[in-house]
Write an enzyme that holds these catalytic residues in place. Sequence first.
Site, PDB file in Angstrom:
ATOM      1  N   LYS A  69     116.386  42.800  35.242  1.00  0.00           N
ATOM      2  CA  LYS A  69     115.147  42.222  35.784  1.00  0.00           C
ATOM      3  C   LYS A  69     114.135  42.087  34.651  1.00  0.00           C
ATOM      4  O   LYS A  69     114.075  42.942  33.756  1.00  0.00           O
ATOM      5  CB  LYS A  69     114.608  43.140  36.891  1.00  0.00           C
ATOM      6  CG  LYS A  69     113.417  42.582  37.665  1.00  0.00           C
ATOM      7  CD  LYS A  69     112.968  43.566  38.769  1.00  0.00           C
ATOM      8  CE  LYS A  69     111.734  43.096  39.503  1.00  0.00           C
ATOM      9  NZ  LYS A  69     111.284  44.080  40.515  1.00  0.00           N
ATOM     10  N   SER A 144     110.417  41.630  44.814  1.00  0.00           N
ATOM     11  CA  SER A 144     110.292  40.857  43.601  1.00  0.00           C
ATOM     12  C   SER A 144     111.602  40.709  42.826  1.00  0.00           C
ATOM     13  O   SER A 144     111.721  39.819  41.978  1.00  0.00           O
ATOM     14  CB  SER A 144     109.260  41.500  42.668  1.00  0.00           C
ATOM     15  OG  SER A 144     109.646  42.820  42.360  1.00  0.00           O
ATOM     16  N   SER A 168     111.042  46.094  46.857  1.00  0.00           N
ATOM     17  CA  SER A 168     111.315  45.002  45.931  1.00  0.00           C
ATOM     18  C   SER A 168     112.725  44.971  45.383  1.00  0.00           C
ATOM     19  O   SER A 168     113.088  44.055  44.666  1.00  0.00           O
ATOM     20  CB  SER A 168     110.306  45.028  44.788  1.00  0.00           C
ATOM     21  OG  SER A 168     110.144  46.331  44.320  1.00  0.00           O
TER      22      SER A 168
END
Lengths: 489, 481
Positions: A69, A144, A168
């Site tokens: 990420k 996210s 997330s």
Amino acid sequence: MKNKLYSKTIHEVSDLLKSKKISTKDIIDETKENIDMWESKICAFITLCDFSGSRIQKGRLAGIPFSVKDNLSTKNILTTVGSKILENYTPPYDATVVDKCKSSGAVIVGKTNMDEFGHGFTTETSAFKTTLNPWDLKRLPGGSSGGAAAAVACGMGLFALATENLDSLRMPAAVCGVVGLKPTYGRCSRYGIIAMASSLECPGVIARNVNDAALILSIIEGKDEKDANSISTEALDLLCLKANKKQNFRIGYSRNYLGDGIDPAVKSVFEKQISALSDQGFEILEVEIPDPEAEDFMNNIIYRSEVSSNLARYDGIRFGYSANDVKDSFEQYYKTRSAFSSEVKRQIVTDTLAVEESEKLGRLYIEVQKLRGEFSKKWDRLFKNVDVLISPSAPNLALPVGFGKKSGFIGGVVEKKTADEGKGYMRLQGMYSVPAVLYGFPAISIPIRLSEGGLPIGINIFADRFEEEKMLCLAKFIEETVGFRGLIS
Amino acid sequence: MNMFVPVIGLEVHLQSKTESKMFCPCPADYFGKEPNTQTCPTCLGLPGALPSINAKAIDHCIKLALALHCKINKETKFDRKNYFYPDLPKGYQISQYDQPIGYEGFVEIDIDGDSRRIRVTRVHQEEDTGKSIHEADHTLLDFNKSGVPLIEVVSEPDFETVEEVIEYSKELRRIVRYLGISNADMEKGQMRFELNISLKEAGSKGLPDYKVEVKNIGSISVLEKVINFEIERQTVLLKKGKKPVQETRGLKDMSGETVSQRFKEGSSDYRYFPEPDLPPIEIDDGWIERISEEIPELPGDKRKRFEKQYGIERDVIRTITVSRARADWFEKAVKGESKEVAIEVGNWFIGDFMKLLNNSKLKTQSSKLKPKYLVELTELHKSGKISGTVAKQVLEESFKTGKSPKEIVVEKGLEQVSDTGELEKVVQKVLKANPEVVAEIKAGKEPAVQFLVGQVMRETRGKANPKVAEKVIRNELKLKS
């Protein structure tokens, strides 16, 4: 594509490598080809690495491709956190969890898309692109960590390192039909996570099944001298997963999990799963969970206080975007920090204003932290009666493209003007996700089945701090009994 | 006309002498290093980097707090002090707000023999910032200093004179040096001051209703000038019936003159809150005990003891006890000796020995002269074996070569000649060579005898015992002794 190696699990590929049936080049090349095919459709990556010629280190993950990420620092690889303000930032160091995977031989394929600074639940606040859900390109992958979940779902890397702050990591995993594992706060080092809310967030794993997620956890866990909040604990016992024996867990859930705002398909899958577990001989207990509204409030204060301070370092002086042609340092701050998106700016301003007057920030934050301690005791009592709690992973199926833009999501709570359709969603999502981040519980989301329209639905299991093994054993048991078929399996 | 007296409080920042920085493994000894070479993601405030606590620095802070008679917060924690400044890389400084490591202590200072207590509000741990180097149209930043452990000692507004502030600062510097926790070298910025100063009418109770803060004072001598400047400036205003503005002022230059600063800060603007990246610290009794055991005799106690034990004058003691190494050296010399010897050794120490040390830029502990040699020298001199003049030569020789005074005296045959028979020969020679002087003496100008004594000393290269020499001369000239 001869073997579809990219669609296999880490364990399967490792076995093939060990028995020399395939070479690391095979898995690398096939993953590369698979990325070339998928990435143009779903836009999961902010940065793709040229990994085909990578030198492979020896280790438990030798030759295993994975994604990271974009809020996890990667040495010599662009790390933008989905923001303009870091669009040109290349860290000189690896986050500890990244370093551990690399040292075990895993190969980074790229940096996955995310909401700007992790602030969103759709990837639509990313300054660069919106990732699409590979199950339905008109839908979103959640966020996210949307890029990470989407990438794993379609085989762009066998696993992903991501982070969890609220839901997330688990929520995107659920709507993308993959496994999302968030460990106990402190079990894995936060060193290198571009911080939003320091006391809430932690690194985690997205993988294609429970075994793989557990394997990666066993690699990234451990006390780190560089993270003072990391805790030394007994190593995760992977053998407990191999035993394959059903254990007599007491499983708790709350009726409130199924309140207004839940998608009927999600509700039905969850209820069916509860009764299945009951039929399989587990003790199912309906429990009363501590006040979710109070927890939402605490989470909100902590989140806002920490974010407002953590985002102060983006001044354009040492790294990242820097405004040109300024006459003094104040103009430098002003112009540089204008590069934050309007959502993040709004958040910084409201966070700071909300807590600035006098020393209220300190006091309110301290009071909330105390309250957090008190509430934590309620959960300790709850965990005396149950081994694990289960809830849906997300109240909705994958959301349609555009949802994140109109919902006005701010810092984990609903703003007053939020569209009605978001309200129930937020309340329920908070209930499923807040306790794990607020008290640092480990949690895992696993896919259960598809909706009629073919969208994945997951359940969320969480346990008391450092009880990962219980949680993983149950997750594995459920995984085997439901036999969910992934997108590319 | 009303008289005004100053009310002064002082914040002292001391760089802790640790190998690594406060929250990262970078070397803390940054002085003189190439800019931005002693840095890492943590002290540069790079995204994702985290602090971890340097336990040695906490030891130092506890040690100073204990030495300043502070209570120790057994539950202590770090807080973020949020503000923007280019040399503050994270946008906040990790400091301590409501649970400082030490609180409610005091420093005892001597002013002309009177001791006075200055209360210490708190002793807390924080990190230093980077360094801004302002040039014509731009500013350069060096982050080597960023994250160096800094201890802040805050006093109550207990000072009433500039002398008290200066003595307090010097005593604090002695204490940290005794403790070995900071070199407090002001030229290297290891000890810095922030001043709170206001004036009140003499005899009035309570504190004035305004306060002027002066930041970034880099030395005790500038501190003294600033205080004098501010007293003068504020007196002029008050005499005109104007209340000085409550504000933060900065230094115009090293003259002590202060100027109003554009930006004001107050604790409310700092939005302090607990540092979420660091767990609270529990300082248990075992820890406190371990640190207590490491605390040596402190300068104040040592001065008192030296005065009592050795009967040495206060001013001599102050010079001797300036550093622990010096005091230890001295004590090695006089241990087990009588007060008389100790006093003599003290005088030799602060006189000729200090001069030799200063000239060769050496410290007591690095000099070749062994402590006991000073005692030997004193004894040789007092017993009349060598004259004062020779003693000085012997000291110099011993300092240069590391040989013992006894050895030098024997080797060079410097022992004082007190044997009359031996001296008679020399005296006769001197008398023969100075017939005019002898004539003058005989004519009644008796003080001229001293000239002859001097000649005898010269002939013997200082070895003659001057008293014996005089006696022999008088004998020869048949004068009354």
